[in-house]
Motif scaffolding. Structure first.
Motif, PDB file in Angstrom:
ATOM      1  N   SER A  65      39.998  46.221  45.913  1.00 61.63           N
ATOM      2  CA  SER A  65      38.731  45.560  46.215  1.00 61.63           C
ATOM      3  C   SER A  65      37.819  45.432  45.002  1.00 61.63           C
ATOM      4  CB  SER A  65      37.990  46.325  47.320  1.00 61.63           C
ATOM      5  OG  SER A  65      38.718  46.277  48.530  1.00 61.63           O
ATOM      6  N   ARG A  66      38.121  46.167  43.945  1.00 58.50           N
ATOM      7  CA  ARG A  66      37.257  46.150  42.765  1.00 58.50           C
ATOM      8  C   ARG A  66      37.727  45.176  41.693  1.00 58.50           C
ATOM      9  NH1 ARG A  66      38.217  51.220  44.603  1.00 58.50           N
ATOM     10  NH2 ARG A  66      36.426  52.306  45.495  1.00 58.50           N
ATOM     11  N   GLY A  67      39.031  44.933  41.625  1.00 58.32           N
ATOM     12  CA  GLY A  67      39.495  44.047  40.569  1.00 58.32           C
ATOM     13  C   GLY A  67      40.982  43.828  40.567  1.00 58.32           C
ATOM     14  N   PHE A  68      41.451  43.114  39.538  1.00 58.36           N
ATOM     15  CA  PHE A  68      42.868  42.811  39.383  1.00 58.36           C
ATOM     16  C   PHE A  68      43.341  43.152  37.982  1.00 58.36           C
ATOM     17  CE2 PHE A  68      42.525  40.252  43.205  1.00 58.36           C
ATOM     18  CZ  PHE A  68      43.802  40.329  43.736  1.00 58.36           C
ATOM     19  N   LEU A  69      44.597  43.532  37.909  1.00 60.27           N
ATOM     20  CA  LEU A  69      45.307  43.710  36.651  1.00 60.27           C
ATOM     21  C   LEU A  69      46.328  42.592  36.554  1.00 60.27           C
ATOM     22  CD1 LEU A  69      45.820  47.439  37.367  1.00 60.27           C
ATOM     23  CD2 LEU A  69      44.317  46.582  35.565  1.00 60.27           C
ATOM     24  N   VAL A  70      46.461  42.009  35.377  1.00 59.70           N
ATOM     25  CA  VAL A  70      47.358  40.884  35.206  1.00 59.70           C
ATOM     26  C   VAL A  70      48.228  41.087  33.974  1.00 59.70           C
ATOM     27  CG1 VAL A  70      45.864  39.226  36.380  1.00 59.70           C
ATOM     28  CG2 VAL A  70      45.592  39.605  33.923  1.00 59.70           C
ATOM     29  N   SER A  71      49.275  40.298  33.903  1.00 53.86           N
ATOM     30  CA  SER A  71      50.163  40.289  32.747  1.00 53.86           C
ATOM     31  C   SER A  71      49.377  40.040  31.461  1.00 53.86           C
ATOM     32  CB  SER A  71      51.213  39.191  32.929  1.00 53.86           C
ATOM     33  OG  SER A  71      51.760  38.783  31.696  1.00 53.86           O
ATOM     34  N   LYS A  72      49.860  40.603  30.365  1.00 53.86           N
ATOM     35  CA  LYS A  72      49.160  40.403  29.094  1.00 53.86           C
ATOM     36  C   LYS A  72      49.216  38.950  28.639  1.00 53.86           C
ATOM     37  CE  LYS A  72      52.986  41.688  25.967  1.00 53.86           C
ATOM     38  NZ  LYS A  72      53.357  42.614  24.870  1.00 53.86           N
ATOM     39  N   TYR A  73      50.047  38.139  29.278  1.00 52.18           N
ATOM     40  CA  TYR A  73      50.141  36.723  28.933  1.00 52.18           C
ATOM     41  C   TYR A  73      49.291  35.835  29.841  1.00 52.18           C
ATOM     42  CZ  TYR A  73      54.112  38.389  26.215  1.00 52.18           C
ATOM     43  OH  TYR A  73      54.906  39.076  25.326  1.00 52.18           O
ATOM     44  N   ALA A  74      48.500  36.438  30.718  1.00 53.50           N
ATOM     45  CA  ALA A  74      47.632  35.652  31.594  1.00 53.50           C
ATOM     46  C   ALA A  74      46.624  34.860  30.768  1.00 53.50           C
ATOM     47  CB  ALA A  74      46.907  36.562  32.573  1.00 53.50           C
ATOM     48  N   PHE A  75      46.325  33.646  31.214  1.00 52.05           N
ATOM     49  CA  PHE A  75      45.397  32.782  30.505  1.00 52.05           C
ATOM     50  C   PHE A  75      43.959  33.127  30.868  1.00 52.05           C
ATOM     51  CE2 PHE A  75      49.020  29.555  31.033  1.00 52.05           C
ATOM     52  CZ  PHE A  75      49.631  29.981  29.858  1.00 52.05           C
ATOM     53  N   ASP A  76      43.052  32.856  29.936  1.00 51.14           N
ATOM     54  CA  ASP A  76      41.636  33.110  30.188  1.00 51.14           C
ATOM     55  C   ASP A  76      41.145  32.322  31.404  1.00 51.14           C
ATOM     56  OD1 ASP A  76      41.507  34.797  28.023  1.00 51.14           O
ATOM     57  OD2 ASP A  76      40.658  33.296  26.660  1.00 51.14           O
ATOM     58  N   THR A  77      41.612  31.092  31.563  1.00 48.51           N
ATOM     59  CA  THR A  77      41.162  30.257  32.687  1.00 48.51           C
ATOM     60  C   THR A  77      41.587  30.853  34.025  1.00 48.51           C
ATOM     61  OG1 THR A  77      43.157  28.908  32.386  1.00 48.51           O
ATOM     62  CG2 THR A  77      41.110  28.109  31.375  1.00 48.51           C
ATOM     63  N   GLU A  78      42.781  31.458  34.060  1.00 51.31           N
ATOM     64  CA  GLU A  78      43.262  32.097  35.287  1.00 51.31           C
ATOM     65  C   GLU A  78      42.398  33.314  35.624  1.00 51.31           C
ATOM     66  OE1 GLU A  78      47.947  30.942  34.373  1.00 51.31           O
ATOM     67  OE2 GLU A  78      47.187  32.951  33.947  1.00 51.31           O
ATOM     68  N   MET A  79      42.087  34.099  34.609  1.00 49.34           N
ATOM     69  CA  MET A  79      41.269  35.294  34.822  1.00 49.34           C
ATOM     70  C   MET A  79      39.855  34.923  35.247  1.00 49.34           C
ATOM     71  SD  MET A  79      42.745  37.444  31.559  1.00 49.34           S
ATOM     72  CE  MET A  79      41.794  38.940  31.856  1.00 49.34           C
ATOM     73  N   ASP A  80      39.343  33.827  34.681  1.00 45.90           N
ATOM     74  CA  ASP A  80      37.989  33.390  35.045  1.00 45.90           C
ATOM     75  C   ASP A  80      37.904  33.004  36.517  1.00 45.90           C
ATOM     76  OD1 ASP A  80      37.041  33.825  32.502  1.00 45.90           O
ATOM     77  OD2 ASP A  80      37.234  31.740  31.853  1.00 45.90           O
ATOM     78  N   ARG A  95      54.380  45.974  27.114  1.00 45.23           N
ATOM     79  CA  ARG A  95      55.441  44.966  27.139  1.00 45.23           C
ATOM     80  C   ARG A  95      55.947  44.732  28.562  1.00 45.23           C
ATOM     81  NH1 ARG A  95      60.264  47.353  27.962  1.00 45.23           N
ATOM     82  NH2 ARG A  95      60.437  49.596  27.634  1.00 45.23           N
ATOM     83  N   LEU A  96      55.653  45.646  29.475  1.00 45.53           N
ATOM     84  CA  LEU A  96      56.039  45.474  30.883  1.00 45.53           C
ATOM     85  C   LEU A  96      55.056  44.501  31.524  1.00 45.53           C
ATOM     86  CD1 LEU A  96      56.687  49.244  31.686  1.00 45.53           C
ATOM     87  CD2 LEU A  96      58.408  47.496  31.254  1.00 45.53           C
ATOM     88  N   THR A  97      55.473  43.259  31.662  1.00 41.91           N
ATOM     89  CA  THR A  97      54.529  42.212  32.077  1.00 41.91           C
ATOM     90  C   THR A  97      54.456  41.998  33.586  1.00 41.91           C
ATOM     91  OG1 THR A  97      56.237  40.525  31.783  1.00 41.91           O
ATOM     92  CG2 THR A  97      54.804  40.986  29.901  1.00 41.91           C
TER      93      THR A  97
END
Length: 224
Positions: A65-80, A95-97
């Motif tokens: 409920s507080r947030g999300f963790l994403v792959s290190k290759y996630a785009f800024d637009t997706e995170m926004d 490296r574990l994506t």
């Protein structure tokens, strides 16, 4: 509420969808009829977005409920797009994506792949605001694939030991029990999407499996 659906014939819903008690992430090409099914079952707003340019949000993102963790290759637009809903979002630096496969989380705790770095564990703890432990389930390090957790319960790979279930209950602070999905599939995290309001499973999931899933995730409390 529990619903049986496939996504374009695919019963591995937990690979494509990621859900918390606040939002659900779905592929950008998901049809409106299916979006409505997901929204009605989980009773949360829908965010249509790829993660790292991929439609596999369930494998590449995990949250509470507080947030999300994403792959290190996630785009800024997706995170926004996720931040626009008032949630924290951070990349896992390792490296574990496939973070959705290696992290199990709810609002009370998180269990992560033992190979996750100290830096990554700190990111998980800070972003989700929970205590984090390293662990494996039934000799699998892919904790997010072999279990699904909500704020009411945890459904776990059927080979999990009583000791592992007890450890998981202490970590996630909710009851845990074993089960399968899609006619005997043991990777319940890959085949299930759930939050405290509802559960989505593949179309081949049997009646007995659905009953076990509902019980494990706390949907039968009012009937007992």
């Amino acid at each position: 509420m529990i619903r049986r659906i496939n996504l374009a014939g695919n019963p591995n819903l937990g690979v494509s969808l990621a859900a918390t008690d606040k939002v659900a992430l779905v592929p950008p090409n998901l049809g409106e009829k299916m979006v409505q099914v997901v929204e009605e079952c989980l009773q949360v707003p829908i965010i249509k977005t790829p993660i790292s340019g991929s439609s596999l949000a369930g494998a590449l993102a995990v949250g509470n409920s507080r947030g999300f963790l994403v792959s290190k290759y996630a785009f800024d637009t997706e995170m926004d797009k996720i931040r626009e809903c008032g949630l924290e979002v951070e990349r896992i630096p390792d490296r574990l994506t496939a973070v959705g496969n290696i992290i199990l989380a709810n609002d009370h705790g998180a269990m992560v792949n033992p190979l996750l770095s100290d830096e990554a564990v700190e990111v998980v703890s800070r972003t989700l605001d929970v205590d984090v432990v390293r662990g494996s389930i039934a000799n699998f390090k892919i904790t997010g694939s072999v279990a699904v957790a909500t704020n009411k319960g945890v459904l776990v790979h059927p080979s999990a030991t009583p000791e592992e279930l007890e450890f998981m209950e202490k970590t996630m602070k909710v009851p845990a029990d074993v089960g399968t999905v899609n006619q005997g599939t043991r990777l319940v995290g890959a085949g299930t999407v759930a939050n405290s309001q509802g559960v989505l499973v593949g179309e081949k999931t049997t009646g007995p499996e659905m009953a076990r899933i509902e019980e494990s995730l706390g949907f039968l409390e009012g009937l007992l």
